[in-house]
Write a protein that holds these residues in place. Structure first.
Motif, PDB file in Angstrom:
ATOM      1  N   ASN A  46       5.624  -2.180  -1.655  1.00 60.39           N
ATOM      2  CA  ASN A  46       4.360  -2.263  -2.399  1.00 60.39           C
ATOM      3  C   ASN A  46       4.609  -3.099  -3.649  1.00 60.39           C
ATOM      4  OD1 ASN A  46       1.836  -1.974  -3.473  1.00 60.39           O
ATOM      5  ND2 ASN A  46       1.887   0.259  -3.626  1.00 60.39           N
ATOM      6  N   THR A 167       1.558   4.052 -12.742  1.00 53.57           N
ATOM      7  CA  THR A 167       1.125   4.459 -11.408  1.00 53.57           C
ATOM      8  C   THR A 167       0.180   5.649 -11.507  1.00 53.57           C
ATOM      9  OG1 THR A 167       2.932   6.036 -11.051  1.00 53.57           O
ATOM     10  CG2 THR A 167       3.362   3.712 -10.514  1.00 53.57           C
ATOM     11  N   VAL A 168      -0.452   5.950 -10.384  1.00 54.60           N
ATOM     12  CA  VAL A 168      -1.351   7.103 -10.321  1.00 54.60           C
ATOM     13  C   VAL A 168      -0.599   8.385 -10.653  1.00 54.60           C
ATOM     14  CG1 VAL A 168      -2.744   8.520  -8.770  1.00 54.60           C
ATOM     15  CG2 VAL A 168      -2.927   6.027  -8.670  1.00 54.60           C
ATOM     16  N   LEU A 202      -8.618   8.274  -3.364  1.00 55.23           N
ATOM     17  CA  LEU A 202      -7.176   8.352  -3.146  1.00 55.23           C
ATOM     18  C   LEU A 202      -6.814   9.729  -2.604  1.00 55.23           C
ATOM     19  CD1 LEU A 202      -5.932   6.723  -6.480  1.00 55.23           C
ATOM     20  CD2 LEU A 202      -6.360   5.590  -4.291  1.00 55.23           C
ATOM     21  N   LEU A 204      -3.785  12.105  -2.392  1.00 59.30           N
ATOM     22  CA  LEU A 204      -2.444  12.318  -2.927  1.00 59.30           C
ATOM     23  C   LEU A 204      -1.503  12.964  -1.930  1.00 59.30           C
ATOM     24  CD1 LEU A 204      -3.315  13.619  -6.524  1.00 59.30           C
ATOM     25  CD2 LEU A 204      -2.996  11.265  -5.747  1.00 59.30           C
ATOM     26  N   LEU A 209      -0.152   6.595   0.280  1.00 63.16           N
ATOM     27  CA  LEU A 209      -0.587   6.314  -1.088  1.00 63.16           C
ATOM     28  C   LEU A 209       0.366   5.338  -1.766  1.00 63.16           C
ATOM     29  CD1 LEU A 209      -2.314   6.993  -3.666  1.00 63.16           C
ATOM     30  CD2 LEU A 209      -0.658   8.815  -4.092  1.00 63.16           C
ATOM     31  N   LEU A 210       1.661   5.456  -1.464  1.00 61.58           N
ATOM     32  CA  LEU A 210       2.655   4.597  -2.095  1.00 61.58           C
ATOM     33  C   LEU A 210       2.498   3.138  -1.692  1.00 61.58           C
ATOM     34  CD1 LEU A 210       5.808   6.878  -1.696  1.00 61.58           C
ATOM     35  CD2 LEU A 210       4.307   6.654  -3.682  1.00 61.58           C
ATOM     36  N   SER A 212      -0.604   1.815  -1.151  1.00 61.37           N
ATOM     37  CA  SER A 212      -1.954   1.408  -1.522  1.00 61.37           C
ATOM     38  C   SER A 212      -1.932   0.416  -2.679  1.00 61.37           C
ATOM     39  CB  SER A 212      -2.781   2.638  -1.923  1.00 61.37           C
ATOM     40  OG  SER A 212      -4.017   2.241  -2.506  1.00 61.37           O
ATOM     41  N   TYR A 214      -3.971   0.375  -4.883  1.00 63.25           N
ATOM     42  CA  TYR A 214      -4.504   1.121  -6.017  1.00 63.25           C
ATOM     43  C   TYR A 214      -3.487   2.126  -6.569  1.00 63.25           C
ATOM     44  CZ  TYR A 214      -8.942  -0.852  -4.543  1.00 63.25           C
ATOM     45  OH  TYR A 214      -9.944  -1.717  -4.204  1.00 63.25           O
ATOM     46  N   TYR A 215      -2.276   2.112  -6.006  1.00 62.54           N
ATOM     47  CA  TYR A 215      -1.241   3.020  -6.522  1.00 62.54           C
ATOM     48  C   TYR A 215      -0.868   2.648  -7.951  1.00 62.54           C
ATOM     49  CZ  TYR A 215       3.260   5.402  -6.924  1.00 62.54           C
ATOM     50  OH  TYR A 215       4.304   6.184  -7.349  1.00 62.54           O
ATOM     51  N   TYR A 216      -0.904   1.344  -8.258  1.00 64.89           N
ATOM     52  CA  TYR A 216      -0.642   0.881  -9.618  1.00 64.89           C
ATOM     53  C   TYR A 216      -1.966   0.780 -10.369  1.00 64.89           C
ATOM     54  CZ  TYR A 216       4.056  -0.300  -8.094  1.00 64.89           C
ATOM     55  OH  TYR A 216       5.333  -0.236  -7.611  1.00 64.89           O
TER      56      TYR A 216
END
Length: 262
Positions: A46, A167-168, A202, A204, A209-210, A212, A214-216
């Protein structure tokens, strides 16, 4: 006897309602999956996105050289963020990117910052400052990296990020993690774009998720953790317990009066 059955029925009803407010264990762990190992790490590809500056950002620009009389004119004087502890002073010690994407530096004038990465902005400022200050060292940092975390977390609020990336999971960590009633499968990420706002959901509990994009997180992102149904059920159970307690007291009182009359 009637009073006993009534009390038993009320107690059973209260127990059922209370159990309906329990949280299922398999909805709590993050990044669930069967591919993890204690001996072999699981690699996830990612690439970290490069943030491009936009209007509203605030930049810290520090210039150092062997000619401090010249370099200091580019350094905004004001209280230091570390000693003051107030993120609000960022806007007093930094250069704000205006609606046209520009900042204004002393002597140099306007520079276009919008659309540049922080590294590219640093290179541009170093080039412009170099025309006035010999062998200048220029350091540019993004000061206005803030995020908002709301909903079923232990410490909701707005948080400033003092790193280039976040990150999220880091954001949720700043907010004290989710409560047991936070819906880990439906976290809303609200992001501001040039066209307006966009919302993405999202999960979790999903290890994907890692991967995605959108993880950052990006500056001004907001996370909203919605409550699980168990939160409402627990609140209703508390209200019903008070109601059942009142009914039980009335039943006992009526039973006592009936016994006294007999």
């Amino acid at each position: 006897m009637i009073s006993f059955f009534r009390l038993s029925f009320l107690s059973l009803g209260l127990l059922i309602v209370g159990l309906s407010g329990c949280v299922v264990q398999n909805k709590l762990p993050y990044l669930q999956g069967g591919n993890y190992s204690t001996t072999q790490p699981s690699e996830v590809q990612n690439a970290r996105p490069v943030y491009l500056l936009q209007p509203g950002d605030v930049l810290s620009i520090k210039v150092q050289s062997v000619q401090p009389a010249l370099s200091d004119i580019f350094n905004v004087q004001g209280p230091q963020v570390i000693t003051s502890g107030d993120p609000g002073v960022l806007y007093l010690t930094g250069y704000s990117v205006d609606d046209t994407g520009m900042i204004t530096l002393p002597t140099i004038g306007k520079l276009k910052m919008a659309g540049l990465s922080v590294e590219d902005a640093q290179t541009l400022v170093r080039t412009k400052v170099g025309a006035y200050v010999r062998d200048a060292n220029v350091l540019v940092k993004l000061l206005s990296f803030k995020i908002t975390v709301l909903g079923e977390v232990r410490q909701p609020g707005r948080y400033f990020i003092y790193n280039p990336q976040a990150t999220v999971l880091e954001a949720l960590g700043l907010a004290g993690d989710l409560t047991e009633f936070g819906n880990r499968q439906n976290v809303k990420l609200i992001r501001q774009t040039a066209k307006g706002s966009e919302v993405v959901l999202l999960n979790l509990t999903d290890p994907k998720l890692l991967q995605s994009p959108y993880y950052y997180l990006l500056p001004n992102d907001a996370l909203y953790v919605e409550p699980m149904k168990a939160r409402t059920d627990r609140g209703n159970a508390n209200n019903l317990s008070l109601l059942f307690a009142g009914i039980s007291a009335i039943v006992l009182l009526i039973s006592y009066i009936t016994l006294k009359r007999n």
